[in-house]
Design an enzyme around this catalytic site. Structure first.
Site, short mmCIF file in Angstrom:
data_model
loop_
_atom_site.label_atom_id
_atom_site.label_comp_id
_atom_site.label_asym_id
_atom_site.label_seq_id
_atom_site.Cartn_x
_atom_site.Cartn_y
_atom_site.Cartn_z
N ASP A 1 -10.49 -27.23 25.60
CA ASP A 1 -9.75 -27.34 24.27
C ASP A 1 -10.27 -27.41 23.40
O ASP A 1 -10.15 -27.33 22.01
CB ASP A 1 -8.04 -26.25 24.82
CG ASP A 1 -7.22 -27.80 25.22
OD1 ASP A 1 -7.78 -28.82 25.31
OD2 ASP A 1 -6.07 -27.00 25.11
N GLY B 1 -5.14 -25.14 28.75
CA GLY B 1 -5.10 -25.30 27.37
C GLY B 1 -6.80 -24.44 26.94
O GLY B 1 -6.97 -23.37 26.04
N LYS C 1 -11.04 -33.35 17.26
CA LYS C 1 -9.48 -34.08 16.13
C LYS C 1 -11.01 -35.04 15.19
O LYS C 1 -11.55 -35.93 16.07
CB LYS C 1 -8.52 -34.61 16.82
CG LYS C 1 -7.24 -33.72 17.09
CD LYS C 1 -6.29 -33.95 17.19
CE LYS C 1 -5.09 -33.42 17.21
NZ LYS C 1 -3.95 -33.66 17.94
N ASP D 1 -9.06 -35.27 21.66
CA ASP D 1 -8.87 -36.37 21.24
C ASP D 1 -8.45 -37.62 20.84
O ASP D 1 -9.60 -37.75 20.67
CB ASP D 1 -7.35 -35.35 21.34
CG ASP D 1 -5.75 -36.44 20.22
OD1 ASP D 1 -6.22 -36.45 19.13
OD2 ASP D 1 -4.94 -36.17 21.10
N PHE E 1 -0.58 -32.14 14.60
CA PHE E 1 -0.55 -31.18 16.80
C PHE E 1 -1.06 -29.83 15.61
O PHE E 1 -0.45 -29.52 15.12
CB PHE E 1 0.80 -31.72 16.75
CG PHE E 1 0.75 -31.54 17.92
CD1 PHE E 1 0.28 -32.02 19.19
CD2 PHE E 1 1.38 -30.07 18.10
CE1 PHE E 1 0.65 -31.44 20.80
CE2 PHE E 1 1.75 -29.72 19.72
CZ PHE E 1 1.47 -30.29 20.81
N VAL E 2 -1.87 -29.09 16.57
CA VAL E 2 -1.65 -27.85 16.58
C VAL E 2 -1.21 -27.36 17.47
O VAL E 2 -2.14 -27.33 18.86
CB VAL E 2 -3.12 -26.87 16.06
CG1 VAL E 2 -3.62 -28.18 14.53
CG2 VAL E 2 -5.12 -27.92 17.25
N ASP F 1 -0.81 -25.31 23.16
CA ASP F 1 -0.03 -25.44 23.37
C ASP F 1 1.64 -26.46 23.39
O ASP F 1 0.63 -27.62 22.82
CB ASP F 1 1.48 -25.06 25.54
CG ASP F 1 0.96 -26.10 25.92
OD1 ASP F 1 -0.44 -26.81 25.77
OD2 ASP F 1 1.83 -26.38 26.56
N ARG G 1 0.45 -20.73 23.51
CA ARG G 1 -0.77 -20.32 23.65
C ARG G 1 -1.57 -19.18 23.00
O ARG G 1 -2.31 -19.08 23.25
CB ARG G 1 -0.77 -20.36 25.02
CG ARG G 1 -0.92 -21.83 25.87
CD ARG G 1 -0.67 -21.70 27.80
NE ARG G 1 -0.51 -23.65 27.80
CZ ARG G 1 -1.21 -23.77 27.99
NH1 ARG G 1 -1.73 -24.43 27.13
NH2 ARG G 1 -0.27 -25.28 28.56
P1 5GP Z 1 -7.63 -35.98 25.09
O1 5GP Z 1 -7.74 -36.37 26.37
O2 5GP Z 1 -9.10 -35.98 24.34
O3 5GP Z 1 -6.30 -36.92 24.41
O4 5GP Z 1 -6.51 -34.99 25.08
C1 5GP Z 1 -6.61 -33.46 25.74
C2 5GP Z 1 -5.94 -32.73 25.56
O5 5GP Z 1 -4.50 -32.85 24.78
C3 5GP Z 1 -6.63 -31.45 25.39
O6 5GP Z 1 -6.37 -31.60 26.19
C4 5GP Z 1 -5.30 -31.33 24.74
O7 5GP Z 1 -4.13 -30.18 26.45
C5 5GP Z 1 -4.20 -31.61 24.39
N1 5GP Z 1 -3.67 -32.10 22.91
C6 5GP Z 1 -4.62 -32.81 22.68
N2 5GP Z 1 -4.46 -32.82 20.99
C7 5GP Z 1 -3.19 -31.68 21.11
C8 5GP Z 1 -3.12 -30.80 19.35
O8 5GP Z 1 -3.03 -30.75 18.67
N3 5GP Z 1 -2.26 -29.64 20.09
C9 5GP Z 1 -2.13 -29.28 21.38
N4 5GP Z 1 -1.46 -28.53 21.75
N5 5GP Z 1 -2.87 -30.26 22.49
C10 5GP Z 1 -3.54 -31.35 22.03
MG MG Z 2 -5.77 -30.10 28.19
#
Ligand code: 5GP
Ligand code: MG
Length: 179
Positions: free
Chosen positions: A99, A43, A130, A102, A151-152, A158, A164
């Site tokens: 990237d 990402g 986010k 979240d 969700f972006v 991706d 991507r």
């Molecule tokens: P976390 O572990 O903080 O929940 O998530 C991180 C990973 O989830 C990011 O590296 C990404 O790969 C994926 N992710 C979280 N939110 C999004 C989103 O809105 N769009 C996409 N494409 N991937 C996301």
């Molecule tokens: Mg990721």
């Protein structure tokens, strides 16, 4: 691909000026030391490439993959790192790049593994944050922009491996991923 995007929220021009400004800020705060940049693939690759090309300080680049195993909807996520041995950055100042932040599980888990392996310091850097409550205590030391909890895709982000290569960030139409 473009027809699957509900709304562009960050344009290509905005991305480039934000990333350049962030790169200059990071390098100003790390002057005089070799930065050890650890990026979470796939990402982060577009963000990473743009970020480091705007830095003129010495840096080393490492990449890893992070796989999450979440116990259902629990916040006790286990994250497995592959392709990189955290011991490689023992005693070094690390910039950990992803990237998007979240739930925070990925960044939190990777940061902990780098710290446990003896990194001198770990600063976290993400393209986007986010706006939501994190499931674990982690925030980004550096980020370009905070976005709503949607969700972006695009600019490295991706959905099932696609989108991507879009040069902007957009909200994916719900009908693309909902049955
Ligand atoms: P976390 O572990 O903080 O929940 O998530 C991180 C990973 O989830 C990011 O590296 C990404 O790969 C994926 N992710 C979280 N939110 C999004 C989103 O809105 N769009 C996409 N494409 N991937 C996301
Ligand atoms: Mg990721």
């Amino acid at each position: 691909m473009q027809q699957d995007i509900q709304k562009v929220i960050i344009t290509e021009g905005e991305i480039h000026s934000m990333v350049r400004a962030l790169a200059h800020r990071i390098q100003a705060e790390h002057n005089g030391e070799t930065l050890h940049v650890v990026a979470i693939y796939d990402g982060s690759i577009l963000f990473l490439a743009d970020l480091i090309r705007h830095m003129s300080i010495p840096l080393r680049l490492y990449g890893l993959r992070a796989k999450s195993y979440f116990g259902g909807t629990q916040s006790t996520g286990r994250v497995e790192i592959s392709g990189f041995d955290p011991a490689e950055v023992r005693g070094q100042p690390v910039l950990l790049v992803d990237d998007i932040l979240d739930t925070g599980l990925t960044l939190h888990a990777v940061r902990r593994q780098l710290e446990e392996a003896g990194a001198m310091s770990v600063k976290t850097c993400v393209f986007l944050c986010k706006e939501r409550i994190r499931e674990v205590p982690v925030e980004a030391d550096y980020h370009c922009r905070t976005i709503p909890d949607e969700f972006v895709v695009g600019y490295g982000l991706d959905y099932r491996g696609l989108y991507r290569n879009l040069p902007f960030v957009g909200i994916l139409k719900r009908e693309v991923y909902l049955p």
